[in-house]
Design a protein around this motif. Structure first.
Motif, PDB file in Angstrom:
ATOM      1  N   LYS A 279      67.437  35.123 -40.971  1.00 61.79           N
ATOM      2  CA  LYS A 279      67.748  35.081 -39.537  1.00 61.79           C
ATOM      3  C   LYS A 279      67.403  33.732 -38.905  1.00 61.79           C
ATOM      4  N   LEU A 280      66.746  32.875 -39.672  1.00 63.71           N
ATOM      5  CA  LEU A 280      66.259  31.622 -39.089  1.00 63.71           C
ATOM      6  C   LEU A 280      66.993  30.389 -39.605  1.00 63.71           C
ATOM      7  N   HIS A 281      68.036  30.583 -40.404  1.00 64.74           N
ATOM      8  CA  HIS A 281      68.747  29.440 -40.980  1.00 64.74           C
ATOM      9  C   HIS A 281      70.242  29.592 -40.755  1.00 64.74           C
ATOM     10  N   SER A 282      70.900  28.474 -40.449  1.00 68.56           N
ATOM     11  CA  SER A 282      72.359  28.503 -40.407  1.00 68.56           C
ATOM     12  C   SER A 282      72.880  28.556 -41.841  1.00 68.56           C
TER      13      SER A 282
ATOM     14  N   ASP B 112      80.286  31.646 -35.147  1.00 67.36           N
ATOM     15  CA  ASP B 112      80.034  30.210 -35.034  1.00 67.36           C
ATOM     16  C   ASP B 112      78.903  29.797 -35.965  1.00 67.36           C
ATOM     17  N   PRO B 113      79.225  29.063 -37.035  1.00 67.93           N
ATOM     18  CA  PRO B 113      78.180  28.696 -38.003  1.00 67.93           C
ATOM     19  C   PRO B 113      77.147  27.723 -37.438  1.00 67.93           C
ATOM     20  N   SER B 114      77.401  27.144 -36.273  1.00 65.83           N
ATOM     21  CA  SER B 114      76.391  26.237 -35.725  1.00 65.83           C
ATOM     22  C   SER B 114      75.358  26.982 -34.886  1.00 65.83           C
ATOM     23  N   THR B 115      75.634  28.232 -34.525  1.00 66.99           N
ATOM     24  CA  THR B 115      74.638  28.985 -33.742  1.00 66.99           C
ATOM     25  C   THR B 115      74.256  30.329 -34.370  1.00 66.99           C
ATOM     26  N   ALA B 116      75.098  30.883 -35.222  1.00 65.97           N
ATOM     27  CA  ALA B 116      74.770  32.176 -35.844  1.00 65.97           C
ATOM     28  C   ALA B 116      74.072  31.936 -37.178  1.00 65.97           C
ATOM     29  N   SER B 117      73.044  32.714 -37.437  1.00 67.88           N
ATOM     30  CA  SER B 117      72.283  32.510 -38.664  1.00 67.88           C
ATOM     31  C   SER B 117      73.021  33.079 -39.875  1.00 67.88           C
ATOM     32  N   ALA B 118      72.513  32.709 -41.042  1.00 69.49           N
ATOM     33  CA  ALA B 118      73.100  33.179 -42.303  1.00 69.49           C
ATOM     34  C   ALA B 118      73.107  34.702 -42.375  1.00 69.49           C
ATOM     35  N   TRP B 119      72.151  35.331 -41.680  1.00 67.78           N
ATOM     36  CA  TRP B 119      72.070  36.794 -41.688  1.00 67.78           C
ATOM     37  C   TRP B 119      73.392  37.418 -41.254  1.00 67.78           C
ATOM     38  N   TYR B 120      74.038  36.864 -40.218  1.00 70.70           N
ATOM     39  CA  TYR B 120      75.311  37.421 -39.747  1.00 70.70           C
ATOM     40  C   TYR B 120      76.396  37.305 -40.804  1.00 70.70           C
ATOM     41  N   PHE B 121      76.415  36.176 -41.484  1.00 67.73           N
ATOM     42  CA  PHE B 121      77.436  35.973 -42.511  1.00 67.73           C
ATOM     43  C   PHE B 121      77.221  36.954 -43.657  1.00 67.73           C
TER      44      PHE B 121
ATOM     45  N   GLY C 181      54.656  37.658 -54.595  1.00 67.11           N
ATOM     46  CA  GLY C 181      55.280  37.041 -55.768  1.00 67.11           C
ATOM     47  C   GLY C 181      56.125  35.833 -55.431  1.00 67.11           C
ATOM     48  N   LEU C 182      55.815  35.186 -54.318  1.00 66.93           N
ATOM     49  CA  LEU C 182      56.578  34.003 -53.920  1.00 66.93           C
ATOM     50  C   LEU C 182      55.788  32.731 -54.206  1.00 66.93           C
ATOM     51  N   ASP C 183      56.503  31.658 -54.567  1.00 62.16           N
ATOM     52  CA  ASP C 183      55.859  30.377 -54.840  1.00 62.16           C
ATOM     53  C   ASP C 183      55.954  29.424 -53.665  1.00 62.16           C
ATOM     54  N   GLY C 184      56.717  29.807 -52.678  1.00 64.00           N
ATOM     55  CA  GLY C 184      56.849  28.929 -51.524  1.00 64.00           C
ATOM     56  C   GLY C 184      57.596  29.638 -50.417  1.00 64.00           C
ATOM     57  N   PHE C 185      57.591  29.018 -49.220  1.00 71.42           N
ATOM     58  CA  PHE C 185      58.255  29.631 -48.072  1.00 71.42           C
ATOM     59  C   PHE C 185      58.658  28.518 -47.116  1.00 71.42           C
ATOM     60  N   ILE C 186      59.831  28.711 -46.505  1.00 70.03           N
ATOM     61  CA  ILE C 186      60.350  27.705 -45.576  1.00 70.03           C
ATOM     62  C   ILE C 186      60.183  28.225 -44.152  1.00 70.03           C
ATOM     63  N   VAL C 187      59.561  27.415 -43.291  1.00 73.06           N
ATOM     64  CA  VAL C 187      59.272  27.820 -41.905  1.00 73.06           C
ATOM     65  C   VAL C 187      59.988  26.871 -40.938  1.00 73.06           C
ATOM     66  N   PRO C 188      61.197  27.237 -40.484  1.00 70.70           N
ATOM     67  CA  PRO C 188      61.853  26.372 -39.505  1.00 70.70           C
ATOM     68  C   PRO C 188      61.277  26.592 -38.108  1.00 70.70           C
ATOM     69  N   HIS C 189      61.551  25.673 -37.201  1.00 73.42           N
ATOM     70  CA  HIS C 189      61.142  25.847 -35.804  1.00 73.42           C
ATOM     71  C   HIS C 189      62.002  26.894 -35.119  1.00 73.42           C
ATOM     72  N   GLU C 190      63.255  26.994 -35.515  1.00 77.08           N
ATOM     73  CA  GLU C 190      64.199  27.896 -34.857  1.00 77.08           C
ATOM     74  C   GLU C 190      63.751  29.354 -34.911  1.00 77.08           C
ATOM     75  N   ASP C 191      64.139  30.082 -33.867  1.00 79.98           N
ATOM     76  CA  ASP C 191      63.923  31.527 -33.911  1.00 79.98           C
ATOM     77  C   ASP C 191      65.265  32.219 -34.206  1.00 79.98           C
ATOM     78  N   GLU C 192      65.284  33.530 -34.039  1.00 76.87           N
ATOM     79  CA  GLU C 192      66.465  34.319 -34.380  1.00 76.87           C
ATOM     80  C   GLU C 192      67.680  33.961 -33.518  1.00 76.87           C
TER      81      GLU C 192
END
Lengths: 602, 602
Positions: free
Chosen positions: A123-126, A278-287, A29-40
């Motif tokens: 887990k893949l986005h700041s 650290d918001p520059s290295t920890a992903s949004a998942w931690y927040f 049921g998704l219309d799109g998806f974002i695929v960054p290069h970064e991993d977890e």
């Protein structure tokens, strides 16, 4: 051999996988998806099992992103990868777009369907980049949808194994400080501000606990997480397969080893506590998790970053040893280029393999510190070139050959670039090489007051090129770890502002260059460590300077002697004398004789 | 004579005025009052009628502030004024405190009485600094009170007259562009963003309308305000006494001249409009008034700042003329120092007067561009020294003499520093002078790519000092106006980050120095203009460079020849040849003969 020469990406991947991903998105049921290069873990070298961008598009560069909609898709890469993206990604499937601050958000605003749902893996986005993506998606009348599982992982049939290399102990002879001392030192420093720090960067885990891993190519990182408390105690989260009884003992009784699956429940235990992250290295998942747990988030730099950058006496001495060993291998290699490499028949891959073999012969090589950049002729002008069986060129006579390479040893990480002539170089090549050398020498000799940042010194490395109406489009120096990442912050020497002052013990590269597209590339790179510049006659202020660590000849045949000042010639002769003294005793036969000539006074 | 040598401030002022101010505050029901150095126009040279900080405390420096409570008071000055504040301000009445970001707010938090009211004049504070003051006062449990009239103005018995100098017309031969063209050009540029711009800086009014004034010493500013609309029309607000019929005609029919009192009602006319205003130069008063009027505020840089900094061909040619004229006066003066100034009996004030007389003799001098810094021996080490009858020193033999001065001519503003030996200089003095010269030459010769900012070039001017363990604690270069302020933004060359790239036409000073406290000071300053560096053989990129404008000999007797490279000697010889060619024909007799020697090849 560590380095391989096939091309893991390519348009075939996108053609195969994009339709599968679209199908999965539709079913969800998704219309799109974002695929960054970064991993977890925000790794620079992403393990194959986490390279979802390559799986989706075929692109294998070190930075970028893709956005996939039902009827459109785009890949975002920066200026370094303009050529590569066209070779690896099918342009009929993915629009090629610039990878900069506003580009992905602009695409989302343009294309996200009104009322649509755009999925993301938290887990893949700041948290900051996620805020920007959310604004863009909402501006288009759509919304972001947090996904509990990455849809690519669910359909990735032949996904490579998740790395589970055993974690190794990194001895105090190399680290110079026990983990106990590091933990108490850092905990004491943040005590007033937070009860605990969430450590999400594998390089920080490695440094703090004096351990290394084998989960990532080229950097001995253990993929894992940790919570460090202000009292110096800590929890470390690792997959159980990576843990040995020796590791348990090594970590001692102030550190609890816990399986990775316990990370969410451990975060829940932080309820009501002030937790620095650290918001520059920890992903949004931690927040998200910390908020849900009812912890009070204190945004702040990972407290390991600065102490890790400032090497102690043991680490600096280790680096000197590593560079003496590595310099001998590189010198043997340069002798090979100066002899067999001059026939016009040698090839880029052959050169890489020779150099790797010379390093292997030391018996101490743990890994390369990155895939060698072995660029003959026009390939040398591609700043981030990586040779493959398809691009492999001969070292033709009348051309330049540029090789940028490095090694991982237990006592240190190296990174060196040399440029040499194959056959007879042109006057222009020598002029450009001499300008690059003048910049390299200026940045090596400079003394500067305490408090000076890298961006204040960058122009010194460019001045001689600027005088000729020339420049190069990359930074001048990056930090380097101690048997860790070959690119390590927080300091940097570049045009871009970097407010971190250079501190004693920081290792930094000095690598000005010049690139003539379609013709040749030049770069001269040594590593150097920041040292106090004491004992200056008549000096009044605390000054710093550099000690050069890298030891290998700089191509004398490419230097126009009259373009150097006396001070510059003195620097080069003194440097070559050091190389001769340190490397000569490790060589014999023709190589030793060659070194004598290659390091003779100018 | 323009410069005077009395000391307008002093402890007597604070002793007389502080009790009166406290009485007035008490009567007004206020528990404290904030007295910034700034006036209503954020002038660098504050007219005496607006120097409320000097009236309150006795301090006459160019930056600072005071806070007055019923039972305590403090004055805040930066490192340049550590000595001066002790001489001018009674330490039993005012605590001496550091003038930095957090210092005033810390004092307010400490001392503001709970429940108290701290007054402020909204015309003297930027909105951002006011926000910080408000937070501090509220943290102490007190509150800020906006005052409709400044309580100092109300009790200032012998207040000097409010300046009302007639506004003059600045002809197109000097400006190179009509006001009509400027107004339409700028209006067109902000059209999409705002309906009008509120111009509150007198230097912007002067540039935009091609007028000058006489309200402020050393800078020909007309104190006034303006509203520029996107269609290129404008209202200018000036005190009627300053206006002549010629001015009305000069401004033309697209510009309405209105009396200053109409400014509030003119702001009220902006109801519902988008109005751009610069929070770094406009006071909180404008923001309050615009908000009350129901205008929509767009925060943005004063749109005059960048175009004003980028001088056009007429302004650059004017500056060249001004520097040829000024260079002759300075050279005559340096000849005087080299002859009569060598007796050991000449004095700092006498030197200033000589130099001013030589400039007056041109018949073109409109004003000095700042009070000359004439520092003999140890006074030369005081970076912002201003000679008074009390501090006046002799130019003793065996010492250095530093003179930093400048002039205002219709065609350009000058600013030059020279350091010369009186008698025989020591080896150390010559070593230091030569290092400063090497820095000056490096920053004069450098070519750099378009997009480079001043902070990227700053190290070039310091490198030779750094090598000797030395440095100086001021910026290396400031922008300079065209018959306007001798300090003009937005560009700057300094350690501090300045993100404004250097653009062709910008005039900037090049003034490295060295200061030995209690002994001597050295500074070498020329003005230079940014020019395209075209025609570089083999050059590939758009590069910029500098053309030196200032023309006067640099003391050859202070140079250690062997410390200069051949390129540096060539630069100096070529510079001196230019000086000889341009200045020689303007001199005669002994002065001309001296110039020949002073500009001979090294």
């Amino acid at each position: 051999m560590f380095q391989t020469y096939d091309d893991p990406g390519g348009p075939i991947l996108g053609r195969k996988h994009l339709p599968r991903l679209r199908k999965a998105l539709k079913e969800a049921g998704l219309d799109g998806f974002i695929v960054p290069h970064e991993d977890e873990w925000q790794n620079e070298y992403v393990p194959a099992a986490y390279d979802r961008l390559a799986w989706t598009t075929g692109f294998t560069g070190s930075a970028g992103a893709a956005v996939v909609f039902a009827d459109d898709a785009a890949i975002f890469v920066d200026g370094r990868y303009t050529l590569q993206v066209r070779a690896q990604v099918d342009g009929s499937l993915f629009q090629y777009r610039e990878f900069d601050a506003g580009s992905i958000t602009a695409y989302l605003r343009e294309r996200a369907p009104k009322g649509g749902k755009i999925g993301y893996d938290p887990k893949l986005h700041s948290p900051d980049s996620l805020d920007r993506l959310r604004s863009a998606v909402e501006a288009a009348g759509a919304q972001l949808a947090l996904l509990a599982q990455n849809p690519i992982d669910a359909i990735w049939a032949d996904r490579p194994a998740i790395p589970t290399a055993k974690v190794t102990l990194h001895k105090e002879e190399f680290t110079g400080e026990s983990s106990t001392s590091k933990r108490h030192r850092l905990g004491g420093a943040f005590k007033g501000q937070a009860a605990a720090v969430m450590l999400t960067s594998p390089a920080s885990i490695a440094w703090l606990f004096n351990i290394r891993g084998g989960d990532v190519a080229r950097t001995p990182l253990p993929l894992g997480e940790a919570v460090l408390r202000a009292d110096g105690t800590a929890d470390v989260f690792l997959a159980p397969e990576k843990v040995s009884p020796e590791l348990r003992e090594w970590l001692g009784n102030e550190v609890s080893l816990r399986p990775s699956e316990e990370l969410p429940s451990a975060i829940a235990e932080l309820r009501g506590k002030r937790v620095r992250v650290d918001p520059s290295t920890a992903s949004a998942w931690y927040f998200d998790q910390l908020n849900a747990a009812g912890a009070e988030i204190v945004r702040g730099e990972d407290p390991v970053v600065l102490p890790r950058a400032c090497k102690n006496a043991a680490e600096i001495e280790g680096s000197r040893q590593a560079h003496r060993r590595d310099g001998a291998a590189v010198s043997r290699f340069l002798h090979w280029v100066a002899s067999e490499g001059q026939t016009g028949k040698a090839q880029e891959i052959e050169a890489c393999q020779k150099l790797e073999a010379f390093r292997q012969a030391s018996g101490m090589l743990k890994d390369l510190s990155f895939d060698s950049i072995s660029g003959a002729g026009p390939n040398g002008a591609i700043v981030h070139y990586r040779v493959t069986n398809k691009t492999n060129r001969k070292l033709a006579r009348g051309s330049l050959f540029l090789i940028d390479s490095g090694a991982q040893y237990l006592d240190g990480t190296t990174d060196i670039t040399r440029t040499v002539a194959i056959g007879r170089p042109s006057k222009e090549m020598k002029d450009r090489f001499t300008r690059v050398l003048k910049g390299h020498i200026a940045l090596s000799r400079v003394r500067f007051p305490k408090g000076t940042s890298g961006h204040q010194l960058d122009a010194l490395a460019r001045m001689a090129l600027w005088e000729g109406g020339l420049d190069y489009d990359h930074g001048t120096g990056h930090g380097v770890g101690s048997y860790l990442g070959v690119h390590e912050g927080p300091h940097r020497i570049a045009k871009f502002v970097n407010t971190q002052p250079l501190e004693p013990g920081m290792i930094v590269s000095n690598e000005p260059g010049y690139y003539k597209t379609g013709a040749y590339g030049i770069r001269i790179e040594n590593l150097q460590v920041v040292t106090p510049a004491s004992g200056i006659d008549g000096g009044e202020r605390p000054m710093l300077g550099f000690e050069t660590l890298t030891l290998a000849p700089i191509a004398r045949e490419l230097i126009i002697r009259q373009m150097l000042t006396k001070d510059e010639r003195d620097w080069l002769d003194a440097y070559h004398a050091r190389v001769r003294d340190a490397i000569g005793p490790q060589l014999d036969g023709d190589a030793k004789a060659w070194l004598e000539l290659a390091t003779a006074p100018l």
